[in-house]
Design an enzyme around this catalytic site. Sequence first.
Site, PDB file in Angstrom:
ATOM      1  N   ILE A  11      49.172  16.208  64.308  1.00 49.38           N
ATOM      2  CA  ILE A  11      48.667  16.417  62.772  1.00 49.38           C
ATOM      3  C   ILE A  11      49.853  16.149  61.874  1.00 49.38           C
ATOM      4  O   ILE A  11      49.609  15.629  60.917  1.00 49.38           O
ATOM      5  CB  ILE A  11      48.119  17.607  62.439  1.00 49.38           C
ATOM      6  CG1 ILE A  11      47.304  17.631  61.231  1.00 49.38           C
ATOM      7  CG2 ILE A  11      48.989  18.621  62.204  1.00 49.38           C
ATOM      8  CD1 ILE A  11      46.265  18.769  61.038  1.00 49.38           C
ATOM      9  N   ASN A  24      51.105  31.900  59.735  1.00 51.63           N
ATOM     10  CA  ASN A  24      50.680  33.511  59.682  1.00 51.63           C
ATOM     11  C   ASN A  24      51.011  34.089  58.142  1.00 51.63           C
ATOM     12  O   ASN A  24      51.559  33.348  57.411  1.00 51.63           O
ATOM     13  CB  ASN A  24      51.757  33.886  60.847  1.00 51.63           C
ATOM     14  CG  ASN A  24      53.420  33.794  60.463  1.00 51.63           C
ATOM     15  OD1 ASN A  24      53.634  33.956  59.383  1.00 51.63           O
ATOM     16  ND2 ASN A  24      53.959  33.010  61.273  1.00 51.63           N
ATOM     17  N   ASP A  34      52.405  25.222  63.233  1.00 48.29           N
ATOM     18  CA  ASP A  34      53.235  25.726  62.048  1.00 48.29           C
ATOM     19  C   ASP A  34      54.678  25.194  62.490  1.00 48.29           C
ATOM     20  O   ASP A  34      55.251  24.741  61.498  1.00 48.29           O
ATOM     21  CB  ASP A  34      52.973  27.188  62.274  1.00 48.29           C
ATOM     22  CG  ASP A  34      53.723  27.829  60.773  1.00 48.29           C
ATOM     23  OD1 ASP A  34      53.845  27.140  59.834  1.00 48.29           O
ATOM     24  OD2 ASP A  34      53.678  29.191  60.958  1.00 48.29           O
TER      25      ASP A  34
HETATM   26  N1  AR6 Z   1      49.106  18.919  65.835  1.00 49.36           N
HETATM   27  C1  AR6 Z   1      47.498  19.076  66.053  1.00 49.36           C
HETATM   28  N2  AR6 Z   1      47.347  20.324  66.698  1.00 49.36           N
HETATM   29  C2  AR6 Z   1      48.636  20.942  67.090  1.00 49.36           C
HETATM   30  C3  AR6 Z   1      49.784  20.645  66.969  1.00 49.36           C
HETATM   31  C4  AR6 Z   1      50.019  19.409  66.230  1.00 49.36           C
HETATM   32  N3  AR6 Z   1      51.338  19.042  66.210  1.00 49.36           N
HETATM   33  N4  AR6 Z   1      50.478  21.814  67.465  1.00 49.36           N
HETATM   34  C5  AR6 Z   1      49.369  22.610  68.315  1.00 49.36           C
HETATM   35  N5  AR6 Z   1      48.395  22.229  67.721  1.00 49.36           N
HETATM   36  P1  AR6 Z   1      48.352  27.482  66.874  1.00 49.36           P
HETATM   37  P2  AR6 Z   1      47.149  29.533  65.897  1.00 49.36           P
HETATM   38  C6  AR6 Z   1      46.985  22.998  68.111  1.00 49.36           C
HETATM   39  O1  AR6 Z   1      49.134  28.275  67.946  1.00 49.36           O
HETATM   40  O2  AR6 Z   1      46.128  29.803  67.160  1.00 49.36           O
HETATM   41  C7  AR6 Z   1      52.078  30.215  64.926  1.00 49.36           C
HETATM   42  O3  AR6 Z   1      53.255  30.829  65.396  1.00 49.36           O
HETATM   43  C8  AR6 Z   1      46.937  23.899  69.442  1.00 49.36           C
HETATM   44  O4  AR6 Z   1      46.800  23.036  70.468  1.00 49.36           O
HETATM   45  O5  AR6 Z   1      49.501  26.464  66.185  1.00 49.36           O
HETATM   46  O6  AR6 Z   1      46.221  29.672  64.501  1.00 49.36           O
HETATM   47  C9  AR6 Z   1      51.835  30.636  63.459  1.00 49.36           C
HETATM   48  O7  AR6 Z   1      52.918  30.916  62.947  1.00 49.36           O
HETATM   49  C10 AR6 Z   1      45.839  24.572  68.799  1.00 49.36           C
HETATM   50  O8  AR6 Z   1      44.719  24.198  69.250  1.00 49.36           O
HETATM   51  O9  AR6 Z   1      47.818  28.276  65.858  1.00 49.36           O
HETATM   52  C11 AR6 Z   1      51.107  31.994  63.673  1.00 49.36           C
HETATM   53  O10 AR6 Z   1      51.888  32.939  64.107  1.00 49.36           O
HETATM   54  C12 AR6 Z   1      45.676  24.761  67.356  1.00 49.36           C
HETATM   55  O11 AR6 Z   1      46.683  23.804  66.949  1.00 49.36           O
HETATM   56  C13 AR6 Z   1      50.428  31.547  65.023  1.00 49.36           C
HETATM   57  O12 AR6 Z   1      50.973  30.413  65.673  1.00 49.36           O
HETATM   58  C14 AR6 Z   1      46.427  26.057  66.655  1.00 49.36           C
HETATM   59  O13 AR6 Z   1      47.178  26.739  67.434  1.00 49.36           O
HETATM   60  C15 AR6 Z   1      48.723  30.869  64.377  1.00 49.36           C
HETATM   61  O14 AR6 Z   1      48.107  30.761  65.717  1.00 49.36           O
END
Ligand code: AR6
Length: 175
Positions: A11, A24, A34
């Site tokens: 993204i 978060n 993030d």
């Molecule tokens: N581009 C697109 N999607 C992505 C990318 C990227 N570069 N990187 C990961 N994903 P997550 P959550 C996807 O864990 O579950 C953080 O520490 C990933 O595969 O990023 O909402 C925050 O600070 C997954 O499908 O977010 C919070 O503490 C999706 O993005 C916590 O994680 C969301 O995964 C939030 O957890």
Amino acid sequence: MNRIIVEKGDITKIEVDAIVNAANTSLLGGGGVDGAIHRAGGSNILEDCRKIIAKQGGCKVGEAVITTAGKLPSKFVIHTVGPVWNGGNKKENEKLENCYLNSLKLAIENNCKTIAFPSISTGIYKFPKDKAAKIAIKTIKDFLETENTIEKIILVSFDDENFNILKNELESIEN
Ligand code: AR6
């Protein structure tokens, strides 16, 4: 014309008016998407987050705030906080729906016509991917029924599993 598109990729590389971050409540960054957004966008994003923290003390689950996108190709980052999956009886569905709705409202207030969402809560927060995909697509589709300024919404998946789930869900809702 269908304004919802499902794509696989990173993204942080997408050229749209606003990308959405799965943040978060502290707004201070973290892992997953993030971490990737703050790393690629540089310190301006965190500076803006700190200003928001000073004003309102972070961001609640289901709500959204907007910052610069720093060095990213988008104009803005909309930070929303998804729910942690806790079995399904803690209003997780409603909270996830609010993430999409509040992000979309904020995008419109800032004249964004193209928006990219990650699969909020489906990583570290462990929301079941199939349930999250249904909520994402239904919420966005219902919102677009009465909204004409948004031109394109891209649902970006980092992994094949989310990509296939979202693609199938979008196809099933279109047909
Ligand atoms: N581009 C697109 N999607 C992505 C990318 C990227 N570069 N990187 C990961 N994903 P997550 P959550 C996807 O864990 O579950 C953080 O520490 C990933 O595969 O990023 O909402 C925050 O600070 C997954 O499908 O977010 C919070 O503490 C999706 O993005 C916590 O994680 C969301 O995964 C939030 O957890």
